[in-house]
Structure formats: structure tokens, C-alpha cells
Design a protein around this motif. Structure first.
Motif, mmCIF file in Angstrom:
data_model
loop_
_atom_site.group_PDB
_atom_site.id
_atom_site.type_symbol
_atom_site.label_atom_id
_atom_site.label_comp_id
_atom_site.label_asym_id
_atom_site.label_seq_id
_atom_site.Cartn_x
_atom_site.Cartn_y
_atom_site.Cartn_z
ATOM 1 N N THR A 125 44.570 -79.646 -35.716
ATOM 2 C CA THR A 125 44.377 -79.721 -37.315
ATOM 3 C C THR A 125 45.098 -79.377 -38.223
ATOM 4 N N VAL B 182 39.533 -72.134 -34.190
ATOM 5 C CA VAL B 182 39.093 -72.781 -33.550
ATOM 6 C C VAL B 182 39.061 -74.361 -33.849
ATOM 7 N N SER B 183 39.308 -75.336 -32.606
ATOM 8 C CA SER B 183 39.719 -76.458 -32.372
ATOM 9 C C SER B 183 39.827 -76.969 -30.973
ATOM 10 N N GLY C 8 35.531 -79.183 -40.049
ATOM 11 C CA GLY C 8 34.045 -80.090 -39.200
ATOM 12 C C GLY C 8 33.230 -79.006 -38.091
ATOM 13 N N THR C 9 33.035 -80.044 -36.485
ATOM 14 C CA THR C 9 32.341 -79.483 -35.886
ATOM 15 C C THR C 9 32.316 -77.751 -35.246
ATOM 16 N N ALA C 10 33.936 -77.919 -35.431
ATOM 17 C CA ALA C 10 34.341 -77.028 -34.993
ATOM 18 C C ALA C 10 33.851 -75.273 -35.858
ATOM 19 N N GLN D 185 33.163 -75.306 -27.231
ATOM 20 C CA GLN D 185 33.472 -73.818 -27.991
ATOM 21 C C GLN D 185 32.305 -73.000 -28.043
ATOM 22 N N SER E 269 32.499 -85.355 -32.305
ATOM 23 C CA SER E 269 32.723 -83.801 -31.697
ATOM 24 C C SER E 269 31.289 -84.094 -30.514
ATOM 25 N N SER F 273 40.956 -80.508 -30.791
ATOM 26 C CA SER F 273 41.951 -81.128 -31.071
ATOM 27 C C SER F 273 43.327 -79.927 -30.701
ATOM 28 N N ALA G 24 38.633 -89.701 -38.267
ATOM 29 C CA ALA G 24 39.191 -89.799 -37.709
ATOM 30 C C ALA G 24 39.860 -88.841 -36.945
ATOM 31 N N LYS G 25 40.063 -88.540 -35.197
ATOM 32 C CA LYS G 25 39.358 -88.400 -34.881
ATOM 33 C C LYS G 25 40.349 -86.456 -34.761
#
Ligand code: G6P
Length: 613
Positions: A357, A351-352, A306-308, A412, A405, A354, A607-608
Motif C-alpha cells: 500500500t 500494518v498491511s 483501510g481494514t489494516a 493482524q 479484507s 499486501s 481495489a485490493k
């Protein structure tokens, strides 16, 4: 992702469970439910498809008060969203009740033995099988409830966080975890279980993080943790230092907007104490990465989702600019099933936000099994990814609640700048003059982001000019190519407008065919070595009557002349420009979503924290 809450103590169980579940809503869910048990064994199960408010009336009208209970927000994986598929699920006798986050991969296999014994299942879920298995094991009368749980989870393949209650044992909750997060909150003569800290932070700041393979007996005045062999494990509670206000909206309409505005502070917190006294070097007091380790590195793999992933993509550009190490960027969901030629002189960077993931975690584990060291860039302290990494570089973004995010992304990137300078200097890849130039600029970034935020109203106006479009194209080059993809992801996630993020040089190889009258193209065109090329791309869009929305530096008259709308950002070194240019992209997505009337903090189907594959 599913959320779990559990409470045992003298207060109103139903109320505490509902409040906890409301704090878990941000994780995304399609149904919710609770079970509460009275001291005399009477119990109530209330579960409904849809939003949490469907539970409020029935919970308040219930006949019993309860002294223990567990609750759940469900994000469907096995079986569609429905009342019956909602958790809690019971065993055959209606004695054992559980809530589950995760996926049981061998549930069909496990269910066969039960079916032979005459068990009938009410739901389509994998979770119900676990309740039946525990009930079956416990009814043999040979073992305690927690021993029955331990035996059952030992036979399970997949991931689980479980909260289990039994109507004949209202003095305990059994908690177990493998692969899905679960914490225990310690109160005064009351205790909690939860999927994450925000669910219980208004009630306690003392938490125990359960590790994979641990089973806990949580009573109101004690917590005992065991490993899967039944050996006791000594756990020391941690103190959570986030404030409740940090986890709440603080006067903003949406968490996402609040988090966008928190970015100057988040970047500042991530760099603070990490820049040496003379501003020339980077120091990590919280991470021991030695010069010999830096010098021996031959390749870096960055894995994330995702964004990460886009932060990691920018990280590749940053690391390759500031060090001599080749960098590969990999989607964690692909990396884990690929055959990378990992070697002991490779470093994997996970990279995360939360730290939970599923694909990123699996990639990390694969890398370590292959003899690689793993450094993680993580926001949530104590999360699984941070615990399983060789080194952790924490971002200090604070809790990020909005599903889309924002502040996690800029922190990050910030972490990548710091780490790249650190590596570059240790390896002698960059001069100290270059390093201190970047660090000086990095220190100015929070102020420059604040300047962009002051022009929020102009960005809103700009969003109004294309919010009705069916689709949009985002283009950028070099350091800002990943930003174009991130901008497109943002608008897709929260406004449901289709968008593509493209390397501007690829426009002629396909996306230019999309451009017709008024088609919105968001062009990232700040100063740098590809500026002229971007100007040519803008002209190509303009020549086809597309609508150009440009992100350009303050006072750029060339861009102003050709673009329909210009969002100005302060000048910065090209290497650091992604930190600024992403901010208008976030706000554009936010205001397009507002105009389209979308549920920004809880976008549909998202979902987050994606803790299952
Ligand atoms: C989900 C979230 C995204 C996030 C991604 C990776 O898709 O909706 O906002 O970027 O997961 O999450 P992580 O916690 O690993 O950064």
C-alpha cells in the motif's frame, strides 16, 4: 489496481496472458488489453474497456500466435476508462509496446520535449509518454533497448512497474520497477513477469522479486537484472509455497466467504510455533527483537490504511493494555504529510496485508528517514513493506483475494496480541500469569470462531431483516470500538449501504439523530467493563424505535430481552473479544451484499491493493 502479466516462451501467448489477467482481476480494474508479437515482427494489440471477457473473442480470433506478449488490467488514474486509454500503449512508430502500473508524476513535463519533436499522443494516460520516450531514446540507435528503458526510467518521477516489448526484438521482455510491485516467474524454457504471485502460480513457483530501481531483460531461457546505473544485480529466485487451491475458491461461492471460513486456520497458523513450550511466553524465531530494544521504547506509532487501520486501532488498545508504552494510531495517508515528533526511541508499526500500500510504504520510509525503527505486520512474504522494515512479523493468513479484507484482519489482531505480550513480558509490564492467561485464551480462539461460523444461517436471517435499509449505525466501546468501524467499513465496501462506525459513547453527540422507526443499529455488546454502558445505549436506540441487532455472549438474557435480533458469540476475555465479535460483522456484510445482488469479490471502484496515492 492495475495488474501486469508478461510471457515469453513456446506456448500459446494469448491464452497464458488471458489466464494470468483473470488471476489479477481481484485487484480491481476497468479495462484490459494485451499485445503479442510474432518472431517475424508482426504484432497484434487487443484492448477494451470493461471486463476481461471482452478480450476473449478477439484474442482467440487473432491471426498470429505470438512468441512474446504483455497484458494489463487497468484501474484508471489518468484518463477515464476507455478502449484507447487501456494498455498496452505504443510509441510513435508502433515498435515499442508497454504496460504500466503506477503514476508518472512528471509526465506533463516529460511530454513537452516530445511534443516539440512532433509526437502526438493517442490516449490521456501518463503511461503512453513512457512508451514514446523509450521509442525516442532507442531510435537514436546508440543504445540497446534495455539501456533506453534504463535512461528513460531514470528521468521519471513517481511509481512504475513496466513490462515492455519491441516488435524487432521478439526474444525479450524488459521489466522495470520503482514503487509498484513486479515479479519475474521462472519456468522451463519460458519466463513470466507479473504484478503478483497468484497471476502465475499455476505455471511456476519460482519467482524473483524485483526491487525499486531494477531493470530486467527477460528472455525465454535467461533473466538478467541491472540497477539504474547499469550494474548487474545477482538475484536468487524464491520458491512460493502457497497451493493453487489456497488461491482459488475451494467450493465457496465467493472468495470473501471462503476467507471468512478460513479464519480459524489463519489464526492458528499465526500463533503456531510462536507460543513457548509451557504456553507462558511468546517467541519469534523469524524476528530478532531484543529485550534492550523493547525496554528503550518510549512511544509507538501504528500506521496503516483501510481494514489494516482498524486492526491497528485495536492494536493500540491491546498494546496499551499489555505494556506501559503510549501508542498513537495514524492513517498512513495523513501520517506521511504530518509532522509527528518521531524520535529514535519511537517504534513505528506498519500494518498491511499486501505489503504494497503506497501510503503505508511512504509512512514507513518517512519514519526511517527520521531515525525510527519500523516493525511491519504483513501478510505477503517478500512484499516491499516487509523488505524495507527493520523487523517483520508475518501474519500467516495465506493469499487474500476478496477485496474486502477479513482473514487478514483477524491475523493482524493476532499478531498484535503476540507482540504486545512479547513486549509486555520483556519490559516487565505484565505478570507471567496474565500473559499465560491471554495466551491460553488465544489458543482457544480458532475453536470459538468455528462455533460462530456454525451459526452462519442465523446471521444470514438477520441480514435479511435490514438489507433494504439505506443506512446503518455500528456502535461499540473500548476494544470493540474499532470493530464497529470495521463492521461499518465492511458493509459499505461490498453492499454499498451507507454505514457509520461509532464509539457508542458518542451516539448522543450526533448519530442518535439518525434513529427513527426501524433504523438498523448494530451494537457490539459482549461482556466487559463497558457492558452496562452498552446496555444503556441499546435502550436508547430501542426507545426511539430503532432496530437493534446485537452481538452478545451466548445466553445473555438481558440483551435478548431488549434487542430485535441477537447474534450470539462465545464468551472470551474482554481483551480478545474483537477476534470473535468481528466475525458476525463480516458475515452480516456478506449476506446483506448477497441480498442486494452485489459483486462481492469485486466491489465497484475498489481495489485490493492500493499501490498509488
Ligand atoms: C484497500 C483494500 C482494503 C485494505 C486496504 C489496505 O483499500 O480494499 O481491504 O484494508 O487497501 O491494504 P493493505 O494491503 O495495506 O492491508
Amino acid at each position: 489496481m492495475c495488474g501486469i502479466i508478461g510471457y515469453i516462451g513456446g506456448n500459446d501467448v494469448g491464452d497464458i496472458l488471458l489466464k494470468g489477467l483473470s488471476r489479477l482481476e481481484y485487484r480491481g480494474y476497468d479495462s484490459a488489453g494485451i499485445v503479442l508479437i510474432e518472431e517475424d515482427g508482426r504484432f497484434d494489440v487487443i484492448k477494451k474497456e470493461g471486463r476481461l471477457y471482452n478480450l476473449v473473442g478477439p484474442v482467440h480470433d487473432r491471426a498470429i500466435k505470438g512468441c512474446v506478449g504483455v497484458g494489463h488490467t487497468r484501474w484508471a488514474t489518468h484518463g477515464r476508462p476507455s478502449d484507447v486509454n487501456s494498455h498496452p500503449h505504443g510509441d510513435a512508430s508502433g515498435s515499442v509496446w508497454l504496460v504500466h502500473n503506477g503514476i508518472i508524476e512528471n509526465y506533463r513535463e516529460l511530454s513537452q520535449s516530445l511534443v516539440k519533436k512532433g509526437h502526438r499522443f493517442l490516449s490521456e494516460t501518463d503511461s503512453e509518454i513512457i512508451a514514446h520516450l523509450i521509442g525516442d531514446e532507442f531510435s537514436k540507435g546508440e543504445v540497446s533497448l534495455h539501456e533506453a528503458v534504463r535512461r528513460v526510467v531514470s528521468s521519471v518521477r513517481g511509481s512504475y512497474a513496466l513490462g515492455i516489448v519491441h516488435r524487432d526484438f521478439p526474444d525479450r521482455i524488459i521489466a522495470a520497477r520503482h514503487g509498484s510491485p513486479l515479479i519475474i516467474g521462472i519456468g522451463e524454457n519460458e519466463n513470466y513477469i507479473a504484478s503478483d504471485v497468484p497471476a502465475i502460480m499455476d505455471r511456476t513457483r519460482k519467482v524473483i522479486y524485483l526491487e525499486d530501481g531494477e531493470v530486467a531483460i527477460v528472455k525465454k531461457d535467461s533473466v538478467k537484472v541491472f540497477d539504474l546505473n547499469g550494474n548487474p544485480v545477482n538475484k536468487v529466485p524464491c520458491e512460493v509455497n502457497w497451493s493453487i487451491e489456497e488461491a482459488e475458491k475451494g467450493g465457496y461461492e465467493k472468495f470473501m466467504l471462503k476467507e471468512i471460513f478460513e479464519q480459524p486456520k489463519a489464526v492458528e497458523n499465526t500463533i503456531i510455533d510462536r507460543i513457548g513450550p509451557k504456553g507462558k511466553t511468546v517467541t519469534f524465531d523469524d524476528m530478532e527483537f531484543y529485550p534492550q530494544q523493547a525496554r528503550k521504547l518510549r512511544r509507538i506509532y501504528i500506521v496503516s490504511c483501510g481494514t489494516a487501520f482498524y486492526a491497528g486501532y485495536t492494536g493500540k488498545y491491546i498494546l496499551e493494555r499489555l505494556t506501559s508504552i503510549p501508542v498513537e494510531i495514524e492513517l498512513a495517508s495523513e501520517f506521511r504529510y504530518s509532522d509527528p515528533k518521531l524520535q529514535s526511541d519511537s517504534l513505528v508499526i506498519a500494518v498491511s496485508q499486501s505489503g504494497e500500500t503506497a501510503d503505508t510504504l511512504a509512512s514507513l520510509r518517512m519514519a526511517r528517514e527520521n531515525g525510527c525503527k519500523v516493525l511491519s505486520i504483513v501478510n505477503v512474504v517478500g512484499s516491499t513493506i516487509s523488505r524495507e522494515s527493520d523487523w517483520v512479523l508475518y501474519t500467516y493468513a495465506g493469499p487474500e483475494i476478496g477485496v474486502a479484507s477479513t482473514k487478514a484482519y483477524v491475523t493482524q489482531l493476532t499478531a498484535f496480541y503476540l507482540f504486545a505480550i512479547y513486549l509486555g513480558e520483556m519490559r516487565g509490564d505484565i505478570s507471567s500469569g496474565f500473559a499465560s492467561g491471554i495466551l491460553d485464551e488465544l489458543k482457544n480462539i480458532p475453536g470459538k470462531i468455528s462455533k460462530i461460523l456454525e451459526h452462519e444461517a442465523d446471521i444470514r436471517k438477520c441480514a435479511k431483516s435490514f438489507y433494504k435499509a439505506e443506512s446503518a449505525l455500528y456502535i461499540g466501546r473500548n476494544f470493540n470500538y474499532p470493530n464497529a468501524m470495521e463492521g461499518a467499513l465492511k458493509i459499505k465496501e461490498i453492499s454499498y449501504m451507507h454505514a457509520e462506525g461509532y464509539a457508542a459513547g458518542e451516539m448522543k453527540h450526533g448519530p442518535i439523530a439518525l434513529i427513527e422507526d426501524n433504523y438498523p443499529v448494530i451494537c457490539i455488546c459482549t461482556k466487559g467493563k463497558t457492558y452496562e454502558k452498552m446496555i444503556s445505549n441499546i435502550r436508547e436506540v430501542e426507545a426511539r424505535n430503532g432496530q437493534v441487532i446485537a452481538i452478545a455472549n451466548n445466553g445473555d438474557s438481558i440483551v435478548r430481552e431488549i434487542a430485535h435480533n441477537v447474534i450470539e458469540v462465545p464468551e472470551a476475555m474482554e481483551e480478545l473479544s474483537p477476534l470473535l465479535n468481528v466475525v458476525p460483522l463480516q458475515l452480516l456484510a456478506y449476506y446483506v451484499a448477497c441480498e442486494r445482488g452485489c459483486d462481492i469479490d469485486k466491489p465497484r471502484n475498489l481495489a485490493k491493493s492500493v499501490t498509488v496515492e
